[in-house]
Enzyme design. Structure first.
Site, PDB file in Angstrom:
ATOM      1  N   GLU A 150       0.228  -0.506  -8.975  1.00 22.51           N
ATOM      2  CA  GLU A 150       1.216  -0.973  -7.994  1.00 22.51           C
ATOM      3  C   GLU A 150       1.975  -2.165  -8.577  1.00 22.51           C
ATOM      4  O   GLU A 150       3.180  -2.303  -8.378  1.00 22.51           O
ATOM      5  CB  GLU A 150       0.494  -1.399  -6.705  1.00 22.51           C
ATOM      6  CG  GLU A 150       1.439  -1.898  -5.615  1.00 22.51           C
ATOM      7  CD  GLU A 150       0.765  -2.024  -4.260  1.00 22.51           C
ATOM      8  OE1 GLU A 150      -0.057  -1.149  -3.901  1.00 22.51           O
ATOM      9  OE2 GLU A 150       1.077  -2.994  -3.555  1.00 22.51           O
ATOM     10  N   ARG A 184       5.011   2.068  -0.745  1.00 23.56           N
ATOM     11  CA  ARG A 184       5.138   1.128  -1.880  1.00 23.56           C
ATOM     12  C   ARG A 184       6.152   1.625  -2.917  1.00 23.56           C
ATOM     13  O   ARG A 184       5.915   1.538  -4.134  1.00 23.56           O
ATOM     14  CB  ARG A 184       3.783   0.889  -2.558  1.00 23.56           C
ATOM     15  CG  ARG A 184       2.720   0.344  -1.653  1.00 23.56           C
ATOM     16  CD  ARG A 184       3.030  -1.049  -1.117  1.00 23.56           C
ATOM     17  NE  ARG A 184       2.057  -1.369  -0.093  1.00 23.56           N
ATOM     18  CZ  ARG A 184       2.233  -1.108   1.210  1.00 23.56           C
ATOM     19  NH1 ARG A 184       3.368  -0.588   1.657  1.00 23.56           N
ATOM     20  NH2 ARG A 184       1.304  -1.406   2.083  1.00 23.56           N
ATOM     21  N   SER A 225      -2.477  -6.287  -4.846  1.00 23.24           N
ATOM     22  CA  SER A 225      -3.131  -5.020  -5.183  1.00 23.24           C
ATOM     23  C   SER A 225      -2.734  -4.570  -6.581  1.00 23.24           C
ATOM     24  O   SER A 225      -1.550  -4.513  -6.915  1.00 23.24           O
ATOM     25  CB  SER A 225      -2.713  -3.934  -4.195  1.00 23.24           C
ATOM     26  OG  SER A 225      -3.152  -4.289  -2.921  1.00 23.24           O
TER      27      SER A 225
END
Ligand SMILES: Cc1cc2nc3c(=O)[nH]c(=O)nc-3n(C[C@H](O)[C@H](O)[C@H](O)COP(=O)(O)OP(=O)(O)OC[C@H]3O[C@@H](n4cnc5c(N)ncnc54)[C@H](O)[C@@H]3O)c2cc1C
Length: 294
Positions: free
Chosen positions: A280, A160, A209
Site C-alpha cells: 500500500e 486504496r 499500513s
C-alpha cells in the site's frame, strides 16, 4: 515560490527515511503549481507530490526529479455552507478542525489518517468504514496541460486506489458534509482515537499500513502475525510488535531495511499461505521489491 536543491526527504516522511530530492518546490497558488509543472516537463524532469509523507517510502539514494510540496493557499482549509473546501496540501487534522468548528460532520474518520487532503484523494484513504470517496464532492486536478474538476467517479476511486497519474496534482478538494453538533464530533473523534491507540503503534515512526488487505479471510496484519513476523528486525527497521502490518523506524532505519522486511514478509505470506501481498505504501525513487519465487 520557494525552491530548494538537495533537500533530504527524510525530513518529510513519517518513517524518517529517504535521501535528497534534486529540487523541492513549494507552490502556493494554482498558477505557481502550473508554472513548476511546465518547467519540469520542458526539462524532462519527473515530478512527485509529497503530502505529509505518511504513506511514502523514499529511496536512500533520493529522487532525481522535482518534488512538490503544496503550501500557502494550496494548504488551507475553510468551510463554505455545507462544503469543506481544502487545498490539496492541507493536513487532514486542519480540515477536520475547521469542519468541527463549523458544526459539520462526516469527516471524523480522517482523524486516524495523518496525511493531507490531496494525499487522501491519491489513494482514496479511509478508516472506520468510510473513505474519501464517501464524502468527496469534487477535486481540482492540475497537470502541465491545464486543470479540471473531477468527481469521485472521474477520479476512479476504489479501495486504496485512484486513477490519478504521476504529474497530476490534487490542488483543491471539496467535501460535502452534514450538520452535526461540534460536541458530538469531538466525542466521535475521541472514541476513534482511543480505538486506534489500543490497536496500532501510534507513538512510533511508521508509514501506516505496509500492505493492502488481500482477498483472504485474514487481514495483512493477522496474516503476517501468523507468519511469526511481529518484532522481526532488519537493520534499524522492525515489524511492529503491536501490529504486524506496520514497520517501525526502531533506530536509525534506512529505506533499504524497510524494503528487506517487506520482501521477507511477502516471501513468508506466499510460502505459508499462498497469498501475494501488494504494498500500500508508495515508493519514490529507485525502489522495488524482489519478485516472489513461485
Ligand atoms: C500511523 C499511521 C496511520 C495511518 N492510518 C491510515 C488509515 O487508517 N487509512 C488510510 O487510508 N491510510 C492510513 N495511513 C496512511 C496515510 O496516512 C494515508 O495514505 C494518507 O492519505 C497519505 O497522505 P499524505 O498526504 O501523507 O501522502 P504522502 O504519503 O505524502 O503521499 C502518498 C501518495 O499520495 C500522493 N500525493 C500526495 N499529495 C498529493 C496531491 N496533492 N496530489 C496528488 N498526489 C498526491 C503522493 O505523490 C504519493 O503517491 C496511516 C499512516 C500512518 C503513519
Amino acid at each position: 515560490m520557494r525552491i530548494e536543491e538537495g533537500v533530504v526527504l527524510a525530513r518529510f516522511t513519517t518513517i524518517g527515511t529517504g535521501g535528497p530530492a534534486r529540487a523541492l518546490a513549494q507552490p502556493e497558488t494554482v498558477p505557481e503549481l502550473q508554472e513548476v509543472l511546465r518547467f519540469a516537463r520542458e526539462r524532462g524532469l519527473e515530478v512527485a507530490t509529497i503530502g505529509l509523507g505518511s504513506n511514502l517510502l523514499v529511496a536512500d539514494e533520493g529522487f532525481g526529479g522535482v518534488v512538490l510540496k503544496l503550501a500557502g493557499e494550496l494548504a488551507r482549509a475553510e468551510v463554505r455552507g455545507e462544503l469543506l473546501v481544502a487545498g490539496g496540501g492541507a493536513p487532514n487534522a486542519v480540515a477536520l478542525h475547521r469542519a468541527r468548528a463549523a458544526g459539520l460532520g462526516g469527516f471524523e474518520f480522517a482523524c486516524a489518517i495523518p496525511g493531507t487532503v490531496g494525499g487522501g484523494v491519491w489513494m482514496n484513504a479511509g478508516a472506520y468504514g468510510s473513505d474519501w470517496a464517501a464524502v468527496l464532492e469534487r477535486a481540482l486536478v492540475v497537470s502541465a496541460d491545464g486543470d479540471e474538476w473531477r468527481t469521485p467517479a472521474e477520479l476512479g476511486l476504489s479501495y486504496r486506489h485512484s486513477g490519478l497519474e504521476p504529474g497530476e496534482v490534487v490542488a483543491e478538494v471539496e467535501f460535502r458534509l452534514a450538520p452535526r453538533p461540534s460536541a458530538e464530533i469531538k466525542s466521535i473523534v475521541a472514541g476513534l482515537q482511543a480505538q486506534r491507540k489500543a490497536a496500532q503503534p501510534t507513538n512510533k515512526r511508521t508509514y501506516g499500513s505496509v500492505f493492502k488487505n488481500p482477498e483472504h479471510e485474514l487481514t495483512s496484519g493477522r496474516l503476517l502475525e501468523a507468519c511469526g513476523l511481529k518484532g522481526h528486525r532488519i537493520g534499524g527497521a522492525q515489524i511492529s510488535p503491536r501490529h504486524a502490518n506496520f514497520i517501525e523506524n526502531a533506530d536509525g532505519a534506512r529505506s533499504e531495511d524497510a524494503i528487506a522486511l517487506m520482501a521477507e514478509a511477502r516471501r513468508r505470506a506466499w510460502e505459508q499461505y499462498g497469498v501475494e501481498l501488494e504494498h500500500e505504501v508508495v515508493f519514490l525513487g529507485d525502489l522495488e521489491l524482489p519478485p516472489l519465487e513461485k
